[in-house]
Design an enzyme around this catalytic site. Structure first.
Site, short mmCIF file in Angstrom:
data_model
loop_
_atom_site.label_atom_id
_atom_site.label_comp_id
_atom_site.label_asym_id
_atom_site.label_seq_id
_atom_site.Cartn_x
_atom_site.Cartn_y
_atom_site.Cartn_z
N GLU A 227 0.89 -1.17 0.00
CA GLU A 227 0.00 0.00 0.00
C GLU A 227 0.92 1.21 0.00
OE1 GLU A 227 -3.58 0.33 -0.04
OE2 GLU A 227 -4.00 0.73 2.07
N TYR B 190 1.59 5.33 -1.31
CA TYR B 190 0.83 6.52 -1.72
C TYR B 190 1.74 7.73 -1.77
CZ TYR B 190 0.59 6.63 3.45
OH TYR B 190 0.87 6.57 4.80
P1 FAD Z 1 -3.00 18.13 -0.39
O1 FAD Z 1 -3.72 19.42 -0.20
O2 FAD Z 1 -3.69 17.06 -1.17
O3 FAD Z 1 -1.57 18.43 -1.01
C1 FAD Z 1 -0.69 17.36 -1.29
C2 FAD Z 1 0.74 17.87 -1.23
O4 FAD Z 1 0.94 18.83 -2.25
C3 FAD Z 1 1.08 18.58 0.08
O5 FAD Z 1 2.38 18.19 0.46
C4 FAD Z 1 1.05 20.07 -0.27
O6 FAD Z 1 2.00 20.78 0.52
C5 FAD Z 1 1.46 20.05 -1.73
N1 FAD Z 1 0.84 21.12 -2.55
C6 FAD Z 1 -0.39 21.66 -2.43
N2 FAD Z 1 -0.61 22.58 -3.37
C7 FAD Z 1 0.50 22.61 -4.14
C8 FAD Z 1 0.89 23.35 -5.29
N3 FAD Z 1 0.09 24.22 -5.86
N4 FAD Z 1 2.12 23.12 -5.81
C9 FAD Z 1 2.96 22.22 -5.25
N5 FAD Z 1 2.64 21.48 -4.15
C10 FAD Z 1 1.44 21.69 -3.62
N6 FAD Z 1 -1.49 10.04 4.91
C11 FAD Z 1 -1.19 10.05 6.24
O7 FAD Z 1 -0.74 11.07 6.78
N7 FAD Z 1 -1.44 8.93 7.01
C12 FAD Z 1 -1.96 7.79 6.50
O8 FAD Z 1 -2.16 6.81 7.22
C13 FAD Z 1 -2.27 7.77 5.10
N8 FAD Z 1 -2.78 6.66 4.53
C14 FAD Z 1 -3.09 6.65 3.21
C15 FAD Z 1 -3.64 5.50 2.65
C16 FAD Z 1 -3.94 5.46 1.29
C17 FAD Z 1 -4.54 4.20 0.71
C18 FAD Z 1 -3.72 6.61 0.49
C19 FAD Z 1 -4.04 6.60 -0.97
C20 FAD Z 1 -3.19 7.76 1.04
C21 FAD Z 1 -2.87 7.79 2.40
N9 FAD Z 1 -2.34 8.96 3.00
C22 FAD Z 1 -2.04 8.96 4.34
C23 FAD Z 1 -2.14 10.22 2.24
C24 FAD Z 1 -3.40 11.11 2.42
O9 FAD Z 1 -4.50 10.51 1.77
C25 FAD Z 1 -3.21 12.50 1.81
O10 FAD Z 1 -2.81 12.37 0.49
C26 FAD Z 1 -2.20 13.35 2.57
O11 FAD Z 1 -2.62 13.57 3.91
C27 FAD Z 1 -2.05 14.74 1.90
O12 FAD Z 1 -3.31 15.31 1.81
P2 FAD Z 1 -3.54 16.86 2.08
O13 FAD Z 1 -4.96 17.16 1.75
O14 FAD Z 1 -3.05 17.24 3.42
O15 FAD Z 1 -2.58 17.53 1.03
#
Ligand code: FAD
Ligand code: A2P
Length: 307
Positions: free
Chosen positions: A305, A307
């Site tokens: 798994e 991501y």
């Molecule tokens: P987002 O807003 O989606 O941004 C993603 C990244 O992009 C961030 O680092 C942000 O700083 C950066 N970003 C945003 N905008 C821009 C831009 N314009 N240009 C460049 N960079 C940018 N996460 C965990 O913490 N714990 C878990 O247990 C976990 N399990 C998961 C299990 C699965 C099956 C999957 C698919 C994912 C898992 N994740 C986990 C990841 C989680 O789903 C999120 O993807 C993660 O928390 C980031 O989401 P966010 O909304 O905070 O960031």
């Protein structure tokens, strides 16, 4: 090799269109010490919803962050791995936990805050949130879990499912071997170290291998990564990996799996792998990174798994 019997699971009882409402009941930093890598243990109370007792460890819970993106579209669902055991956090089936890293990044001088992870980490006890799930059908412990040995590879929050799996395996009285290989940048970033150190002290058949990437270097100058543990700690890992009833689980950053597969192949542990195509050389040491990525796939004994 015993048959791997995976449990039946219920999926998507709640979807983004009709999410359940949960209440936050725990939210604390769960790394060894405070560090810029802020990782928190969160527990949700799902009492009164159809999610009580429904999450199996290895599955994920969906979170719908409030608000909309810059185009005015509602923020999308994010998934988080469940880190509590099947019977629930602290044995309470209405409590589901996860492990969240604040996903923040600086790109070309602009600092971006991850939407959902920061929303979650900022929640206060008693706050309500919208959740979905369960999600995930294969990344699970077998029903006949005590019949196997396990090697778990995790980077960062990839530790989440293994916390619950380790609790379940040892509560079930497993006498086979369980090894956790955990990778993080600095010792301060170790996640759940107290629990894991205690498990190692209590159980001779539990092995906790820490791969710290930014403090020391390997002899050839490369970093200590989870995959290098296969070469660096053969004393612990080779005897376990050589058993025909061992399963491998990988969780964390995308890309880590290919390095693990290559090092397994180099040490002759081909039972965890499936070859898609024919590499040019019979010697895995000669395989190019492109060949490794294209041709080395997980066998039925390997669960991943990333991501
Ligand atoms: P987002 O807003 O989606 O941004 C993603 C990244 O992009 C961030 O680092 C942000 O700083 C950066 N970003 C945003 N905008 C821009 C831009 N314009 N240009 C460049 N960079 C940018 N996460 C965990 O913490 N714990 C878990 O247990 C976990 N399990 C998961 C299990 C699965 C099956 C999957 C698919 C994912 C898992 N994740 C986990 C990841 C989680 O789903 C999120 O993807 C993660 O928390 C980031 O989401 P966010 O909304 O905070 O960031
Ligand atoms: P590094 O960043 O020093 O190269 P975190 O999620 O806290 O950032 O930790 C991830 C850990 O995984 C870090 O120690 C990181 O090392 C390491 N890492 C980075 N790339 C890989 C890779 N391809 N395979 C395995 N581990 C990796």
């Amino acid at each position: 090799m015993p048959e791997i019997i995976l449990p039946e699971v219920e999926m998507n009882i709640y979807s983004p269109k009709s999410p359940a409402e949960a209440t936050l009941v725990e939210n604390y930093v769960c790394t060894a010490e405070s560090s810029p890598n802020i990782i928190r243990h969160l527990t949700f109370d799902v009492s009164g919803t159809g999610l009580e007792g429904k999450f199996k460890v290895g599955q994920s819970i969906g979170v719908l962050p409030p608000g909309a993106d810059e185009k005015g579209k509602a923020h999308k669902l994010r998934l988080y791995s469940v880190s509590s055991p099947e019977k629930g956090e602290g044995g309470k089936k209405h409590l589901v936990s996860t492990t969240v890293k604040r996903a923040n990044e600086e790109v070309d001088g602009t600092f971006y805050l991850g939407v959902c992870s920061n929303y979650l980490c900022n929640l206060k006890l008693g706050d309500k949130l919208k959740v979905t799930g369960p999600s995930g059908r294969r990344y699970l412990l077998p029903v006949n879990k005590e019949e196997f040995n396990y090697v778990f590879f995790a980077t960062g929050t990839g530790i989440a499912p293994f916390r619950g799996m380790i609790m379940e395996l040892f509560e079930a009285g497993i006498t086979n071997e369980v090894a956790l290989v955990f990778g993080c940048p600095y010792r301060t970033d170790l996640i759940y170290p107290k629990f894991l150190n205690e498990m190692e002290e209590k159980h001779e058949n539990f092995h906790y291998i820490k791969m710290i990437s930014r403090e020391d270097r390997r002899d050839d100058g490369s970093k200590y990564y989870v995959q290098t543990a296969i070469e660096d700690r053969p004393d612990i890992l080779d005897p376990i990996l050589s058993k025909e009833n061992t399963l491998i689980y990988i969780c964390g950053m995308k890309g880590m799996e290919s390095g693990i597969y290559h090092n397994l192949a180099k040490r002759g542990h081909m039972g965890y792998l499936r070859l898609k195509g024919q590499p040019e050389s019979d010697d895995p040491n000669q395989w190019s990174w492109e060949e490794v990525k294209k041709m080395l796939k997980p066998s039925e004994r390997t669960f991943e798994e990333v991501y």
